[in-house]
Design an enzyme around this catalytic site. Structure first.
Site, short mmCIF file in Angstrom:
data_model
loop_
_atom_site.label_atom_id
_atom_site.label_comp_id
_atom_site.label_asym_id
_atom_site.label_seq_id
_atom_site.Cartn_x
_atom_site.Cartn_y
_atom_site.Cartn_z
N GLU A 179 -30.90 -0.54 -3.93
CA GLU A 179 -29.52 -0.19 -3.48
C GLU A 179 -28.03 -0.64 -4.21
O GLU A 179 -28.00 -1.21 -4.07
CB GLU A 179 -28.72 1.23 -2.44
CG GLU A 179 -29.55 2.50 -2.02
CD GLU A 179 -28.48 3.31 -1.40
OE1 GLU A 179 -28.03 2.78 -0.33
OE2 GLU A 179 -28.81 3.75 -1.76
N GLU A 379 -35.08 8.10 -1.81
CA GLU A 379 -34.07 8.89 -0.73
C GLU A 379 -33.59 9.90 -1.14
O GLU A 379 -32.63 10.55 -2.02
CB GLU A 379 -32.99 7.77 -0.21
CG GLU A 379 -33.79 6.39 0.38
CD GLU A 379 -32.25 5.43 0.85
OE1 GLU A 379 -31.61 5.45 1.16
OE2 GLU A 379 -33.27 4.21 0.94
#
Ligand code: P53
Length: 480
Positions: A179, A379
């Site tokens: 991320e 995710e």
């Protein structure tokens, strides 16, 4: 009911975690301190404190986490029973290089991952590995100031080279920085810390510092991708983005334009990872803001040589952008950074995250149209309070509903839209320490772990209803 197998034959059904959120054993096996080890526990809506080193008397939930370091064999048995084909975790950088700037790695740390990967493979589960998931060695902050410093590029490449070579026959799918775009606007001190090991100072121009650190990471990532392909041409190396799509709040053209502009702040990262150059919209923005971002001709060349093989991303929620103040009806002046606002068409979780399955299909389409590269959803999941019944069962129908709705949208993206989606690893397959606040009780798992927000509990594992549900999804290669 008839069964239609709607997912590709080789689809990678799995589960995801990160080392610092599960392993614990923070000072065992020669491991050094990481940025995650100096984060105290916050609570729902309350950010975690970043302390200077470890302070006696404070609670640091990642130090023990769920003790996966000692219990992984027992956990992998459950993963096998669940039917996982793949398991995404990260390597804790400070297990391999306790300080981060050593030349010689810590052999004990390397052995831990040798044994972990062997155990997974023995159980028919393919490891998918993130190199840097929010736990840069703490020493690299105190000594070098984190990714402000170009020296970090070599430290990261050195670490990556060691693990890519060591596990070259055990791991095929890798991602560089988790991320990487969380830090985008420099507004969250937690994200700047965990992405870049940077603590912003009062006289910092936040956005400029974060752009520089981010570019340093993107250069480091490209070097690693290039090197990885030399080490093993079969490696698949991805980037890892948090994609929170930003919709225009209304059909007001200024809202539509603002949504594009705010998405560019996310695309800056994947555009460089995938296309291999700094986008023109960013160069113009730097120029307009008089930011001085340091990069060389050689570094620009590296960006073109180290483009990723696939795009990994997390998806939890969507958001929307408005340029008009709801109450006064007046324009919000600081376009393009207008106001993120809540969406009246969708519900939120107990943590205020907007639940939007169609948003996942929307992201899959946008990203595939933009890059035409394989996509891996690494995710996705529903953080919720779970209740244990007297007989020990946990009826997490809300989690099943969330996952089912998202899997339905994935199926449409593949079969109707033609998106090349290669896998899906729902987040926190086993309950873990929540990142944002360090809470245990925002649970994502299909496997329950007996531990609470204060760190009390037996750490015993048990299956939730979602366990058998997900087992069937994997076995059927899709929804019934
Ligand atoms: P927690 C923001 C938006 C989407 C995902 O988050 C995010 C973030 C970061 O705040 O983080 C990812 O545990 C991250 C994981 C994290 C997970 O989402 O705060 O990669 O480490 O645990 C869920 O509820």
């Amino acid at each position: 009911m008839s069964l239609i197998k709607k997912f590709p034959e080789e689809f990678l059904w799995g589960g995801a975690v990160a080392a610092h959120q599960i392993e614990g054993a923070f000072n065992e096996g020669g491991r050094g301190l990481s940025c995650a080890d100096v984060l105290t526990a916050g609570s729902n809506g309350v950010e975690r404190e970043i302390t200077d080193g470890i302070i006696q008397g404070k609670y640091y939930p990642n130090h023990e986490a769920i003790d996966f370091y000692h219990r992984y064999k027992e956990d992998i048995k459950l993963f096998r029973e669940l039917g996982l084909k793949t398991f995404r975790t990260s390597i804790s950088w400070s297990r391999i290089f306790p300080n981060g700037d050593e030349k010689i790695p810590n052999e004990k740390g390397l052995i831990f991952y040798d044994e972990l990967f062997d155990e997974l493979l023995l159980n028919g589960i393919e490891p998918v590995i993130t190199l840097s998931h929010f736990e840069i060695p703490y020493h690299l902050y105190t000594e070098y100031g984190g990714f402000r410093n170009k020296k970090m590029i070599d430290f990261f490449v050195n670490y990556a080279e060691v693990v890519l070579k060591r596990y070259k026959n055990k791991v095929k799918y890798w991602m560089t920085f988790n991320e990487i775009n969380n830090q985008a606007d420099g507004q969250s001190s937690l994200h700047v810390w965990t992405n870049s090991a940077i603590r912003l100072k009062d006289d910092d121009i936040k956005e400029e510092v974060v752009f520089q650190a981010s570019l340093n990471e993107l250069i480091a990532s490209a070097k690693v991708v290039k090197l990885a392909h030399e080490i093993n041409p079969n490696f698949q190396i991805g980037c890892m983005m948090a994609y929170v799509p930003v919709y225009a709040y209304s059909c007001n053209p200024t809202d539509a334009m603002a949504a594009i502009k705010v998405m560019e702040r996310r695309y800056f990262y994947s555009d460089i990872h995938v296309r291999g150059h700094i986008p023109k919209y960013t160069l113009n923005y730097w120029h307009k803001k008089h930011y001085h971002i340091d990069y060389s001709v050689d570094e620009l060349k590296i960006l073109t040589e180290g483009t990723v093989d696939f795009i990994g991303f997390s998806y939890y929620m969507s958001s929307s952008e408005t340029t008009v103040d709801e109450l006064s009806g007046q324009p919000i002046p600081d376009f393009p950074h207008a106001k993120i606002t809540s969406n009246p068409y969708i519900k939120t979780s107990d943590w205020g995250w907007q639940i939007d399955p169609v948003g996942l299909r929307y992201v899959l389409n946008m990203v595939y149209e933009r890059y035409e590269k394989p996509i891996f959803i690494v995710e996705n999941g529903f953080g919720a309070y779970d209740k244990i019944e007297n007989d020990g069962s946990i009826h997490d129908q809300y989690r099943i509903d969330y996952l089912r709705a998202h899997i339905e949208q994935m199926e449409k993206a593949i079969n109707e839209d033609g998106v090349d989606l290669i896998g899906y690893t729902p987040w926190g397959i086993i309950d873990l320490v929540r990142f944002g606040s360090g809470e245990m009780e925002k649970r994502y798992g299909m496997i329950y772990v007996d531990k609470d927000n204060q760190g009390r509990g037996s750490l015993k594992r048990s299956k939730k209803d979602s366990f058998s549900w997900y087992h069937d999804v994997i076995e059927n290669n899709g929804l019934e």
